[in-house]
Scaffold this motif. Structure first.
Motif, PDB file in Angstrom:
ATOM      1  N   MET A 150       0.819  -1.200   0.185  1.00  0.00           N
ATOM      2  CA  MET A 150      -0.054  -0.048   0.167  1.00  0.00           C
ATOM      3  C   MET A 150       0.899   1.202   0.031  1.00  0.00           C
ATOM      4  N   LEU A 151       2.152   1.184   0.447  1.00  0.00           N
ATOM      5  CA  LEU A 151       2.771   2.615   0.795  1.00  0.00           C
ATOM      6  C   LEU A 151       3.327   2.629  -0.714  1.00  0.00           C
ATOM      7  N   ARG A 152       3.827   1.906  -1.485  1.00  0.00           N
ATOM      8  CA  ARG A 152       4.109   1.993  -2.912  1.00  0.00           C
ATOM      9  C   ARG A 152       2.833   2.777  -3.621  1.00  0.00           C
ATOM     10  N   LYS A 153       1.707   2.412  -3.306  1.00  0.00           N
ATOM     11  CA  LYS A 153       0.640   3.075  -4.293  1.00  0.00           C
ATOM     12  C   LYS A 153       0.293   4.268  -3.479  1.00  0.00           C
ATOM     13  N   LEU A 154       0.510   4.729  -2.319  1.00  0.00           N
ATOM     14  CA  LEU A 154       0.391   5.993  -1.826  1.00  0.00           C
ATOM     15  C   LEU A 154       1.565   6.907  -2.416  1.00  0.00           C
ATOM     16  N   VAL A 155       2.663   6.341  -2.398  1.00  0.00           N
ATOM     17  CA  VAL A 155       3.776   7.213  -3.019  1.00  0.00           C
ATOM     18  C   VAL A 155       3.556   7.380  -4.582  1.00  0.00           C
ATOM     19  N   LYS A 156       2.789   6.372  -5.120  1.00  0.00           N
ATOM     20  CA  LYS A 156       2.608   6.513  -6.647  1.00  0.00           C
ATOM     21  C   LYS A 156       1.717   7.866  -6.877  1.00  0.00           C
ATOM     22  N   HIS A 157       0.553   7.801  -6.188  1.00  0.00           N
ATOM     23  CA  HIS A 157      -0.346   8.907  -6.070  1.00  0.00           C
ATOM     24  C   HIS A 157       0.355  10.378  -5.681  1.00  0.00           C
ATOM     25  N   GLU A 158       1.385  10.152  -4.723  1.00  0.00           N
ATOM     26  CA  GLU A 158       2.001  11.353  -4.137  1.00  0.00           C
ATOM     27  C   GLU A 158       2.558  11.992  -5.725  1.00  0.00           C
ATOM     28  N   TYR A 159       3.406  11.232  -6.276  1.00  0.00           N
ATOM     29  CA  TYR A 159       4.341  11.404  -7.286  1.00  0.00           C
ATOM     30  C   TYR A 159       3.470  12.307  -8.390  1.00  0.00           C
ATOM     31  N   ILE A 160       2.211  11.574  -8.511  1.00  0.00           N
ATOM     32  CA  ILE A 160       1.249  12.095  -9.743  1.00  0.00           C
ATOM     33  C   ILE A 160       0.958  13.588  -9.462  1.00  0.00           C
ATOM     34  N   TYR A 161       0.784  13.753  -8.170  1.00  0.00           N
ATOM     35  CA  TYR A 161       0.340  14.990  -7.602  1.00  0.00           C
ATOM     36  C   TYR A 161       1.549  15.917  -7.887  1.00  0.00           C
ATOM     37  N   LEU A 162       2.848  15.514  -7.448  1.00  0.00           N
ATOM     38  CA  LEU A 162       4.170  16.393  -7.629  1.00  0.00           C
ATOM     39  C   LEU A 162       4.404  16.747  -9.207  1.00  0.00           C
ATOM     40  N   ILE A 163       4.088  15.814 -10.028  1.00  0.00           N
ATOM     41  CA  ILE A 163       4.735  16.255 -11.299  1.00  0.00           C
ATOM     42  C   ILE A 163       3.625  17.227 -11.900  1.00  0.00           C
ATOM     43  N   LYS A 164       2.387  16.801 -11.627  1.00  0.00           N
ATOM     44  CA  LYS A 164       1.240  17.924 -12.079  1.00  0.00           C
ATOM     45  C   LYS A 164       1.567  19.381 -11.477  1.00  0.00           C
ATOM     46  N   THR A 165       1.903  19.372 -10.358  1.00  0.00           N
ATOM     47  CA  THR A 165       2.041  20.814  -9.787  1.00  0.00           C
ATOM     48  C   THR A 165       3.473  21.321  -9.873  1.00  0.00           C
ATOM     49  N   PHE A 166       4.522  20.679  -9.918  1.00  0.00           N
ATOM     50  CA  PHE A 166       5.838  21.382  -9.896  1.00  0.00           C
ATOM     51  C   PHE A 166       6.368  21.212 -11.246  1.00  0.00           C
ATOM     52  N   THR A 167       5.876  20.512 -12.284  1.00  0.00           N
ATOM     53  CA  THR A 167       6.518  20.342 -13.503  1.00  0.00           C
ATOM     54  C   THR A 167       6.538  21.810 -14.235  1.00  0.00           C
ATOM     55  N   PRO A 168       5.234  22.665 -14.251  1.00  0.00           N
ATOM     56  CA  PRO A 168       5.206  23.952 -14.847  1.00  0.00           C
ATOM     57  C   PRO A 168       6.066  24.894 -14.012  1.00  0.00           C
ATOM     58  N   ILE A 169       6.394  24.740 -12.683  1.00  0.00           N
ATOM     59  CA  ILE A 169       7.193  25.834 -12.030  1.00  0.00           C
ATOM     60  C   ILE A 169       8.714  25.636 -12.592  1.00  0.00           C
ATOM     61  N   TYR A 170       8.992  24.134 -12.358  1.00  0.00           N
ATOM     62  CA  TYR A 170      10.476  23.672 -12.975  1.00  0.00           C
ATOM     63  C   TYR A 170      10.685  24.403 -14.409  1.00  0.00           C
ATOM     64  N   ILE A 171       9.674  24.221 -15.455  1.00  0.00           N
ATOM     65  CA  ILE A 171       9.834  24.792 -16.655  1.00  0.00           C
ATOM     66  C   ILE A 171      10.098  26.355 -16.554  1.00  0.00           C
ATOM     67  N   ILE A 172       9.449  27.090 -15.861  1.00  0.00           N
ATOM     68  CA  ILE A 172       9.248  28.343 -16.091  1.00  0.00           C
ATOM     69  C   ILE A 172      10.680  28.933 -15.404  1.00  0.00           C
ATOM     70  N   TYR A 173      11.069  28.325 -14.247  1.00  0.00           N
ATOM     71  CA  TYR A 173      12.732  28.450 -13.760  1.00  0.00           C
ATOM     72  C   TYR A 173      13.696  28.277 -14.597  1.00  0.00           C
ATOM     73  N   LEU A 174      13.662  27.363 -15.568  1.00  0.00           N
ATOM     74  CA  LEU A 174      14.733  26.849 -16.479  1.00  0.00           C
ATOM     75  C   LEU A 174      14.490  27.830 -17.577  1.00  0.00           C
ATOM     76  N   ALA A 175      13.520  28.114 -18.012  1.00  0.00           N
ATOM     77  CA  ALA A 175      13.357  28.953 -19.010  1.00  0.00           C
ATOM     78  C   ALA A 175      14.036  30.311 -18.545  1.00  0.00           C
ATOM     79  N   SER A 176      13.622  30.917 -17.423  1.00  0.00           N
ATOM     80  CA  SER A 176      14.306  32.099 -17.129  1.00  0.00           C
ATOM     81  C   SER A 176      15.845  31.837 -17.311  1.00  0.00           C
ATOM     82  N   ALA A 177      16.280  30.639 -16.483  1.00  0.00           N
ATOM     83  CA  ALA A 177      17.763  30.566 -16.799  1.00  0.00           C
ATOM     84  C   ALA A 177      18.324  30.567 -18.117  1.00  0.00           C
ATOM     85  N   ALA A 178      17.447  29.935 -19.016  1.00  0.00           N
ATOM     86  CA  ALA A 178      18.067  29.833 -20.468  1.00  0.00           C
ATOM     87  C   ALA A 178      17.919  31.288 -20.780  1.00  0.00           C
ATOM     88  N   ALA A 179      17.027  32.294 -20.704  1.00  0.00           N
ATOM     89  CA  ALA A 179      16.933  33.283 -21.116  1.00  0.00           C
ATOM     90  C   ALA A 179      18.156  34.295 -20.460  1.00  0.00           C
TER      91      ALA A 179
END
Lengths: 232, 258
Positions: B1-30
């Motif tokens: 069950m721990l593995r499944k809990l972690v899986k759904h946490e990762y799904i949330y993190l990917i959805k939430t933090f990917t846009p933030i990471y993209i904006i950050y790296l884009a500003s670094a590239a700029a």
């Protein structure tokens, strides 16, 4: 039919207020049970104890011979009166969520019911109307092949047509070997589907028995008996 | 069950933090692009009379500001979001779903910690990548200083790894302190919640004083930098285990969903 729920001297206090007082109750499997009582009688407290959201102050409670814990949560399907689905999820994600954690979840059935309700599986939960959110929750709960269904005020706050839909969904989709406990104070609407009745007031058990036997003995409907027992 | 809990946490993190990471790296590239095109902030001051250069200076300022703010906020954001998510999952309406899953309280806490630590490591990696991309700019003195500190050949690998472990343990400690604070405040509304906050604040101050004394004692006792830091990590670990046990006890016995 076997014993499914056993409560012995079950007590729950919130500070100085006793929500449940030394409740002794045994419920069998394969029944639709109405948990009836006025507001503040202890219905929700009892349901929360059964699904593991609250721990008793005193006494003992078991489901299918097991103490309340992760094992009983696997066989109990709970519908609270609140919306609990995370708003950031899409409908298909919450289906996957239930599929992952509950081995008894029937995804094809859930998808079929949602499709017939015209709920888009790709839709975000936060864009659903309140009524549709409640329907999604009901579908999730009734799509499980659980041993015990706990429905806390499933028809409160919905229109009469929706009430009929909810009650029909419950009857059509639940595991007939399981028990369904429906907590409500809208007796008239659910009386027709009840096998057993449990009436609680101020945390004490007032009435417990077969709905038919009570009607025959008292010569009145459960709704009329409710009004008499809980007269202000 | 721990593995499944972690899986759904990762799904949330990917959805939430990917846009933030993209904006950050884009500003670094700029920022990097500004350097490649030979743009220099100091030099631009002399050419400020030129409207094109003036406009480029404004844009450059905003890019630097965005990059710096995101770099500073990312570490705090990962911790704050993890604690916020813990509170929402366990003690608000979402708790009706989470706390009725067939998993134990310990598994819930472990999943949140694993997800939080993974997010912290990803944020650290993205932060470092952004610094690497942007640090070539001749005008970003602070960025260069940080990058040079990370890549300093005079600091031994063991010291760098111990510093990373210490940062990691401090992060987990603050994360669990956040869980403890929200757990205590959820036990009751009003007075006991306020008391929970006071206890949490007192624990933080006491903990910091105690840890600083441990570190000072280790150094005074002749221990080197690495053993001293490891000693502090051990103390933090004990602190974390105690907090974890308290939070588990609160979830199991004192859940108070309204």
């Amino acid at each position: 039919m076997s014993e499914l729920i056993k409560c012995v001297n079950l007590t729950k206090s919130y500070g100085s207020k006793e929500a449940l007082c030394s409740l002794d109750l045994t419920l069998e499997s394969g029944k639709i049970i109405g948990l009836l009582g006025p507001n503040g009688s202890g219905k929700t407290t009892l349901i929360k104890i059964l699904c593991g959201l609250l721990t008793p102050t005193d006494g003992y409670v078991s489901i299918d011979g097991m103490k309340i814990g992760a094992q009983t949560k696997a066989i109990v399907s709970y519908l609270p009166e609140r919306t609990y689905i995370p708003s950031w999820m899409r409908v298909k994600h919450i289906l996957s969520y239930f599929e992952d954690f509950y081995a008894d979840f029937r995804r094809p059935l859930a998808e079929d019911m949602l499709t017939r309700l015209k709920v888009d599986l790709n839709q975000k939960v936060k864009t659903l109307s309140k009524g549709n959110k409640e329907k999604v929750q009901l579908v999730l709960v009734m799509s499980r092949n659980a041993k015990l269904y706990l429905l806390d005020e499933p028809i409160a706050g919905v229109d009469p047509a929706a009430r009929d839909y909810i009650l029909d969904t419950i009857i059509t989709n639940y595991n007939p070997d399981a028990s369904v406990i429906i907590s409500t104070h809208l007796i008239q609407d659910i009386e027709r589907i009840l096998d057993d009745v449990v009436m609680i007031q101020y945390g004490h058990l007032k009435v417990h028995g077969s709905a038919d036997a009570i009607r025959n003995e008292k010569g009145m409907s459960i709704d009329q008996l409710f009004r008499e027992v809980f007269r202000c | 069950m721990l593995r499944k809990l972690v899986k759904h946490e990762y799904i949330y993190l990917i959805k939430t933090f990917t846009p933030i990471y993209i904006i950050y790296l884009a500003s670094a590239a700029a920022l990097r692009l500004f350097t490649l095109f030979g743009y220099d902030f100091i030099d631009s001051a002399a050419k400020a009379a030129n409207p094109v250069i003036y406009s480029m200076t404004i844009i450059y300022f905003f890019v630097v500001a965005a990059f710096t703010i995101l770099a500073s906020v990312m570490a705090i954001l990962t911790m704050a979001d993890n604690v916020r998510r813990f509170k929402n999952n366990m003690f608000t309406d979402e708790g009706y779903l989470t706390n009725t899953l067939p998993v134990t309280a310990t598994e819930h806490i472990a999943a949140k910690l694993i997800a939080g630590c993974t997010n912290f490591l990803c944020s650290f990696a993205v932060l470092t990548l952004g610094l690497f991309i942007a640090s070539r700019s001749s005008t970003s003195f602070i960025l260069k200083a940080i990058w040079e500190a990370i890549t300093d050949p005079d600091v031994e690998i063991s010291e760098k790894l111990t510093i990373i472990l210490l940062i990691f343990m401090v992060y987990i400690t603050f994360q669990l302190l956040g869980y403890l604070a929200v757990s205590l405040s959820s036990m009751a509304n009003g007075g006991r919640g306020f008391l929970g906050g006071i206890v949490g604040a007192f624990s933080t101050v006491f903990g910091l004083i105690f840890i600083s004394r441990v570190a000072a004692f280790s150094v005074a006792g002749g221990l080197g930098a690495v053993p001293s830091m490891l000693m502090v990590c051990l103390v933090l670990l004990v602190f974390c285990v105690i907090m974890g046990l308290i939070v588990t006890m609160i979830i199991k016995n004192h859940l108070n969903l309204q």
